[in-house]
Design an enzyme around this catalytic site. Structure first.
Site, PDB file in Angstrom:
ATOM      1  N   CYS A   1     -33.121 -26.003  19.316  1.00 55.89           N
ATOM      2  CA  CYS A   1     -34.091 -25.120  18.658  1.00 55.89           C
ATOM      3  C   CYS A   1     -34.356 -25.527  17.203  1.00 55.89           C
ATOM      4  O   CYS A   1     -33.484 -26.086  16.546  1.00 55.89           O
ATOM      5  CB  CYS A   1     -33.556 -23.696  18.627  1.00 55.89           C
ATOM      6  SG  CYS A   1     -33.099 -23.080  20.239  1.00 55.89           S
TER       7      CYS A   1
ATOM      8  N   ARG B   1     -36.578 -32.721  18.181  1.00 55.42           N
ATOM      9  CA  ARG B   1     -35.273 -32.156  18.529  1.00 55.42           C
ATOM     10  C   ARG B   1     -35.207 -31.712  19.984  1.00 55.42           C
ATOM     11  O   ARG B   1     -34.124 -31.463  20.500  1.00 55.42           O
ATOM     12  CB  ARG B   1     -34.970 -30.939  17.628  1.00 55.42           C
ATOM     13  CG  ARG B   1     -34.809 -31.306  16.171  1.00 55.42           C
ATOM     14  CD  ARG B   1     -34.885 -30.085  15.293  1.00 55.42           C
ATOM     15  NE  ARG B   1     -33.735 -29.217  15.477  1.00 55.42           N
ATOM     16  CZ  ARG B   1     -32.717 -29.140  14.630  1.00 55.42           C
ATOM     17  NH1 ARG B   1     -32.708 -29.894  13.563  1.00 55.42           N
ATOM     18  NH2 ARG B   1     -31.724 -28.316  14.846  1.00 55.42           N
TER      19      ARG B   1
ATOM     20  N   TRP C   1     -35.189 -24.042  22.698  1.00 50.94           N
ATOM     21  CA  TRP C   1     -34.585 -24.843  23.767  1.00 50.94           C
ATOM     22  C   TRP C   1     -33.728 -23.853  24.543  1.00 50.94           C
ATOM     23  O   TRP C   1     -32.732 -23.345  24.017  1.00 50.94           O
ATOM     24  CB  TRP C   1     -33.742 -25.952  23.134  1.00 50.94           C
ATOM     25  CG  TRP C   1     -33.303 -27.029  24.058  1.00 50.94           C
ATOM     26  CD1 TRP C   1     -34.064 -28.023  24.599  1.00 50.94           C
ATOM     27  CD2 TRP C   1     -31.965 -27.260  24.526  1.00 50.94           C
ATOM     28  NE1 TRP C   1     -33.295 -28.846  25.364  1.00 50.94           N
ATOM     29  CE2 TRP C   1     -32.011 -28.407  25.346  1.00 50.94           C
ATOM     30  CE3 TRP C   1     -30.740 -26.609  24.345  1.00 50.94           C
ATOM     31  CZ2 TRP C   1     -30.875 -28.919  25.980  1.00 50.94           C
ATOM     32  CZ3 TRP C   1     -29.622 -27.117  24.965  1.00 50.94           C
ATOM     33  CH2 TRP C   1     -29.699 -28.259  25.781  1.00 50.94           C
TER      34      TRP C   1
ATOM     35  N   ASN D   1     -31.381 -19.882  15.795  1.00 47.16           N
ATOM     36  CA  ASN D   1     -30.779 -21.057  16.440  1.00 47.16           C
ATOM     37  C   ASN D   1     -29.310 -20.732  16.684  1.00 47.16           C
ATOM     38  O   ASN D   1     -28.665 -20.120  15.827  1.00 47.16           O
ATOM     39  CB  ASN D   1     -30.834 -22.289  15.531  1.00 47.16           C
ATOM     40  CG  ASN D   1     -32.214 -22.894  15.482  1.00 47.16           C
ATOM     41  OD1 ASN D   1     -33.131 -22.404  16.120  1.00 47.16           O
ATOM     42  ND2 ASN D   1     -32.356 -23.958  14.716  1.00 47.16           N
ATOM     43  N   GLY D   2     -28.770 -21.194  17.817  1.00 48.39           N
ATOM     44  CA  GLY D   2     -27.350 -20.963  18.086  1.00 48.39           C
ATOM     45  C   GLY D   2     -27.154 -20.076  19.298  1.00 48.39           C
ATOM     46  O   GLY D   2     -28.095 -19.838  20.068  1.00 48.39           O
TER      47      GLY D   2
ATOM     48  N   GLU E   1     -23.515 -48.301  25.682  1.00 46.98           N
ATOM     49  CA  GLU E   1     -24.645 -47.827  24.889  1.00 46.98           C
ATOM     50  C   GLU E   1     -25.970 -48.242  25.538  1.00 46.98           C
ATOM     51  O   GLU E   1     -26.924 -47.460  25.583  1.00 46.98           O
ATOM     52  CB  GLU E   1     -24.504 -48.362  23.451  1.00 46.98           C
ATOM     53  CG  GLU E   1     -25.653 -48.046  22.508  1.00 46.98           C
ATOM     54  CD  GLU E   1     -25.923 -46.562  22.317  1.00 46.98           C
ATOM     55  OE1 GLU E   1     -25.110 -45.720  22.738  1.00 46.98           O
ATOM     56  OE2 GLU E   1     -26.988 -46.237  21.770  1.00 46.98           O
TER      57      GLU E   1
ATOM     58  N   LYS F   1     -28.849 -45.640  26.821  1.00 45.79           N
ATOM     59  CA  LYS F   1     -30.257 -45.724  26.399  1.00 45.79           C
ATOM     60  C   LYS F   1     -31.172 -45.715  27.624  1.00 45.79           C
ATOM     61  O   LYS F   1     -32.156 -44.994  27.659  1.00 45.79           O
ATOM     62  CB  LYS F   1     -30.541 -47.007  25.603  1.00 45.79           C
ATOM     63  CG  LYS F   1     -30.008 -47.081  24.208  1.00 45.79           C
ATOM     64  CD  LYS F   1     -30.690 -46.195  23.204  1.00 45.79           C
ATOM     65  CE  LYS F   1     -30.049 -44.833  23.142  1.00 45.79           C
ATOM     66  NZ  LYS F   1     -28.872 -44.665  22.391  1.00 45.79           N
TER      67      LYS F   1
ATOM     68  N   GLU G   1     -31.197 -42.230  29.404  1.00 39.09           N
ATOM     69  CA  GLU G   1     -31.775 -41.068  28.717  1.00 39.09           C
ATOM     70  C   GLU G   1     -33.289 -41.149  28.553  1.00 39.09           C
ATOM     71  O   GLU G   1     -33.954 -40.118  28.566  1.00 39.09           O
ATOM     72  CB  GLU G   1     -31.063 -40.723  27.398  1.00 39.09           C
ATOM     73  CG  GLU G   1     -31.184 -41.686  26.272  1.00 39.09           C
ATOM     74  CD  GLU G   1     -30.408 -41.214  25.028  1.00 39.09           C
ATOM     75  OE1 GLU G   1     -30.054 -42.064  24.226  1.00 39.09           O
ATOM     76  OE2 GLU G   1     -30.179 -39.998  24.860  1.00 39.09           O
TER      77      GLU G   1
ATOM     78  N   HIS H   1     -12.701 -53.736  41.219  1.00 35.96           N
ATOM     79  CA  HIS H   1     -11.895 -52.543  41.490  1.00 35.96           C
ATOM     80  C   HIS H   1     -12.764 -51.379  41.959  1.00 35.96           C
ATOM     81  O   HIS H   1     -12.315 -50.237  41.967  1.00 35.96           O
ATOM     82  CB  HIS H   1     -11.087 -52.161  40.253  1.00 35.96           C
ATOM     83  CG  HIS H   1     -10.161 -53.245  39.810  1.00 35.96           C
ATOM     84  ND1 HIS H   1      -9.030 -53.593  40.524  1.00 35.96           N
ATOM     85  CD2 HIS H   1     -10.234 -54.108  38.770  1.00 35.96           C
ATOM     86  CE1 HIS H   1      -8.429 -54.614  39.920  1.00 35.96           C
ATOM     87  NE2 HIS H   1      -9.145 -54.939  38.855  1.00 35.96           N
TER      88      HIS H   1
ATOM     89  N   LYS I   1     -32.291 -33.683  19.982  1.00 35.98           N
ATOM     90  CA  LYS I   1     -31.842 -34.668  18.996  1.00 35.98           C
ATOM     91  C   LYS I   1     -30.512 -34.262  18.387  1.00 35.98           C
ATOM     92  O   LYS I   1     -29.627 -35.068  18.207  1.00 35.98           O
ATOM     93  CB  LYS I   1     -32.900 -34.808  17.896  1.00 35.98           C
ATOM     94  CG  LYS I   1     -32.546 -35.811  16.806  1.00 35.98           C
ATOM     95  CD  LYS I   1     -32.498 -37.214  17.364  1.00 35.98           C
ATOM     96  CE  LYS I   1     -32.002 -38.242  16.364  1.00 35.98           C
ATOM     97  NZ  LYS I   1     -31.640 -39.517  17.026  1.00 35.98           N
TER      98      LYS I   1
END
Ligand code: M6R
Length: 610
Positions: free
Chosen positions: A2, A27, A75, A100-101, A483, A487, A490, A506, A605
Site C-alpha cells: 500500500c 510498489r 494492496w 498502511n499495515g 538470483e 528474476k 517474478e 541428486h 516493491k
C-alpha cells in the site's frame, strides 16, 4: 504494498495527490482512492479498483477539489480488491483515513464498535480504525486527542493519515511499524509512505520515528513522540535528482535500472576505496574498533538481498577467514539462536523497510550481538536509523519491483566491507590491492555485458513458450543462479529453479528434457571443469543449455549448447558481472510475454507487512 500520499496547501491538492499515487504505483496495488475536504467543508471521496489511471478518469468526470486531502493505493490484505474495500475509509461523512499495515486486533475492535452502533461497509481492518477514531472524536472533540486515544488501542503495524471536515486546516499522521515521511514545502506540507511520491513538490523530508504523531498544517508541522513529548525530527535533503525516478528514454524502469549499474556501482565504491585500498573510515568512524573484534558474521535479509548475503558468505569466509551464516529474515525471527561471542549482525535491504528484516534487527538488538550493521539503499529508512553502523548503497531510487541495481550495489558494498574485515584477519596488502583493482574494473566490465543486450534479447526467444527452467552455478555463482531464477519467475511467471550444479544428479536431473532450458553461469575459476561435466550430464538428457561463459573457460558452442562469451573478470568480482546477463535475459523474456515488467502480479516493491 500500500501507498499513502497527503497534502495541505493553498492550491488545489488533487493533482499533487494523483501524481504522488502514480509515483507509488511501482510498489504494487489493486485499487486506489482519494478523499479531499472542499471549501464547503465536506469530505469528498473517490475510489476505484485497478490502476491509478482509473481513479484519474473518475476524478476527471467528478472532480474532487480542495486544499487538504489524502490518497492511497491498496494492496489487499483484509477483504478482496474491491471499491468498498479501497481506501480512504470513512466514519460518517466527515472523517476519512488511509492506512498502511495490519491491525491484528481488528476483529475484537470491530465487534465492540458494532455493539456501539457503528455500521461497517467493508471487510477491512482500516475501517475499524476510522470508526474508533470517530468514537474518540465524539468524546474529545479534538482530532489529535482522538487519534492518540485510538492508536493506544491498536495492536499491529500502521502508518495512518487522518482528516476530519470539522478541522479542515490540518492532517494527523502517525506511524508504528510502517514508514511515513513528511515532505516539507514552502507554505504547504505533504506526507507519504515513500519520499519518491513527493519529489515533484519537495526535496526536504522528515522521517517519523516509531510511535510519533504529527500534526501537519500548511505552514507548520508539530511532532510528538510516543510519550506525548514534543520532538524535532531532522530535515534530510533528498540527494538524487528527481528525474532519477523517471523512465526517460527507457521502455521500463527495470531496463533503465539495469543500464544504470555501471554508474551506481561506481558511486557505491567512490569515497570508500583508493587505487589499492579500502578506506575503513568510510564505513563509519568506529568501524576499525568494531571490525577487529568480529569473530562471526550473521547475515539476515529477504529475496534478492538474501542472495547478496549468500554471495558475501563466500567472500567473508575466503578473504577474511571469519565464519559467516546467512538466513532469510522470516525464518531467523521465529527461531531460537545460539549467538557466538562477538558476532556482527548484518542486515541487507534495498528499502530498509522490509517488515521481516526490521523485526529480525529489533530482536538482534536485544539478543547480545556485538553490533548491527545495515547495508541499505534508502537514507532515513527504519533500518538505517536503527542500526549501529550503516553502509549506504548508492543505487538511487529503484522503482522496478524486480531488484537489479540494488543487488549489484549491495554486492559492491559487501565486498568493500569484506576487505575491511579481512584486513583485521590477515589479508595481505597485495591481495587487497588486487581485489580493489578488480572492483574498479567493474563499471567497464558491466558496460561490456550491457553491449550484449541485443544478443541476449535474441536468446530470450527460446524461453518464451517454456513453462519451466533450471539455473545452475557453482561456488559463489550458485547465489547468482538463484538470483537469475528469481528474476525470471517474478517478471515472466515462468517457473525457474536454481541448483548448485553439483546437486543435479541428486534429483533435478530427472526434470531435464528438451522442454527444459538450462541456464548456466561459467566464469573461469577452479570449479569450471567440474561445471562442464555437469553440463555434459544435462546435454546427455536432451536439455538445451544457455551458458554465459568466460572465453578462457573454453565452453564450446554446439547443437543444443548456446554460449555467450563474457569479459574475463576476477574470480572474486565475477558474481557481480555474471548477474547482469541474467537480468537482461529475464527482462527480454518478460517483454516478449507481454507481462507487466515493472509491476509484476501479486508482488510489491517494499514488503512492509509480514
Ligand atoms: O527492500 P528489501 O531489499 O529488503 O526487499 C527484499 C525483497 O522483498 C526483494 O529483494 C524482492 O525479493 C525483490 N522483488 C526481488 O526482485
Amino acid at each position: 504494498m500500500c501507498g499513502i500520499v497527503g497534502a495541505v496547501s493553498e492550491r488545489d491538492v488533487q493533482g499533487i495527490l494523483l501524481e504522488g499515487l502514480r509515483r507509488l504505483e511501482y510498489r504494487g496495488y489493486d485499487s486506489a482512492g482519494m478523499a479531499v475536504i472542499d471549501g464547503g467543508r465536506v469530505t469528498q471521496r473517490a475510489r476505484e479498483v485497478g490502476k491509478v489511471a482509473s481513479l484519474a478518469e473518475a476524478i476527471e468526470t467528478n472532480p474532487l477539489s480542495g486544499h487538504l486531502g489524502i490518497a492511497h493505493t491498496r494492496w489487499a490484505t483484509h477483504g478482496e480488491p474491491s471499491q468498498v474495500n479501497a481506501h480512504p475509509h470513512m466514519s460518517g461523512d466527515r472523517l476519512a483515513i488511509v492506512h498502511n499495515g495490519i491491525i491484528e486486533n481488528y476483529q475484537d475492535l470491530r465487534d465492540e464498535l458494532k455493539a456501539d452502533g457503528f455500521e461497517f461497509t467493508s471487510q477491512t481492518d482500516t475501517e475499524v480504525v476510522a470508526h474508533l477514531i470517530e468514537q474518540y472524536y465524539r468524546k474529545h472533540s479534538n482530532l489529535y486527542d482522538a487519534v492518540k486515544a485510538a492508536i493506544a488501542r491498536l495492536r499491529g503495524a500502521y502508518a495512518l493519515a487522518v482528516l476530519h471536515a470539522d478541522e479542515p486546516d490540518h492532517l494527523l499522521v502517525c506511524r508504528e511499524g510502517s514508514p511515513l515521511v513528511i515532505g516539507v514545502g514552502i507554505g504547504e506540507n505533504f506526507i507519504a509512505s515513500d519520499q519518491l511520491a513527493l519529489l515533484p513538490v519537495t526535496d526536504r523530508f522528515m522521517f517519523l520515528e516509531e510511535g510519533d504523531i504529527a500534526d501537519i498544517r500548511r505552514d507548520a508541522v508539530s511532532i510528538h513522540d510516543r510519550e506525548g513529548t514534543p520532538v524535532e525530527r531532522k530535515i534530510i535533503r533528498f540527494e538524487h535528482g528527481s528525474d532519477s525516478a523517471e523512465k526517460g528514454e527507457y521502455r521500463h524502469f527495470m531496463l533503465k535500472e539495469i543500464y544504470e549499474q555501471p554508474a551506481v556501482i561506481k558511486a557505491t565504491m567512490e569515497g570508500r576505496t583508493t587505487d589499492t585500498r579500502v578506506l575503513e573510515q568510510a564505513l563509519g568512524t568506529d568501524a576499525a574498533n568494531l571490525l577487529q573484534d568480529v569473530n562471526h558474521v550473521q547475515i539476515i535479509a529477504c529475496g534478492t538481498s538474501y542472495h547478496a548475503g549468500m554471495v558475501a558468505r563466500y567472500w567473508i569466509e575466503e578473504l577474511a577467514g571469519v565464519p559467516c551464516s546467512v538466513e532469510v529474515a522470516s525464518e531467523f525471527r521465529y527461531r531460537k539462536h545460539v549467538i557466538q561471542r562477538d558476532t556482527l549482525f548484518l542486515c541487507i535491504s534495498q528499502s530498509g523497510e522490509t517488515a521481516d528484516t526490521l523485526a529480525a534487527l529489533r530482536q538482534a538488538k536485544q539478543a547480545g550481538f556485538r553490533a548491527a550493521l545495515a547495508i541499505c539503499n534508502v537514507p532515513g529508512s527504519s533500518l538505517v536509523r536503527e542500526s549501529d553502523l550503516v553502509i549506504m548503497t548508492q543505487a538511487g531510487p529503484e522503482i522496478g519491483v524486480a531488484s537489479t541495481k540494488a543487488f549489484t550495489t549491495q554486492l559492491t558494498a559487501l565486498l568493500i566491507f569484506t576487505l575491511a574485515l579481512a584486513r583485521h584477519n590477515g589479508l595481505t596488502e597485495e591481495r587487497e590491492a588486487e581485489i580493489v583493482k578488480a572492483i574498479h574494473q567493474l563499471p567497464g566490465q558491466v558496460d561490456q555485458v550491457l553491449a550484449l543486450d541485443a544478443e541476449i534479447a535474441e536468446m530470450s526467444k527460446a524461453f518464451m513458450d517454456k513453462n519451466h527452467s533450471l539455473f545452475l552455478g557453482r561456488g559463489s555463482q550458485f547465489p547468482v543462479a538463484l538470483e537469475g531464477a528469481l528474476k525470471l519467475k517474478e517478471i515472466s511467471y515462468i517457473h525457474a529453479e536454481a541448483y548448485p550444479a553439483g546437486e543435479l544428479k541428486h534429483g533435478p536431473l530427472a526434470l531435464v528434457d528438451s522442454e527444459m532450458p538450462v541456464v548456466t553461469v561459467a566464469p573461469n575459476n577452479a570449479l569450471v571443469e567440474k561445471l562442464k561435466s555437469n553440463l555434459e550430464e544435462v546435454r546427455a538428457r536432451g536439455g538445451e543449455l544457455f551458458v554465459f561463459a568466460d572465453s578462457a573457460a573454453d565452453v564450446k558452442a554446439e547443437e543444443g549448447i548456446h554460449v555467450m562469451q563474457l569479459p574475463s573478470v576476477h574470480e572474486i568480482t565475477a558474481p557481480i558481472v555474471y548477474t547482469v546477463p541474467l537480468q537482461l535475459l529475464s527482462y527480454h523474456v518478460a517483454v516478449l510475454k507481454g507481462t507487466d515488467v515493472d509491476q509484476p502480479r501479486n508482488l510489491a516493491k517494499s514488503v512492509t507487512v509480514e
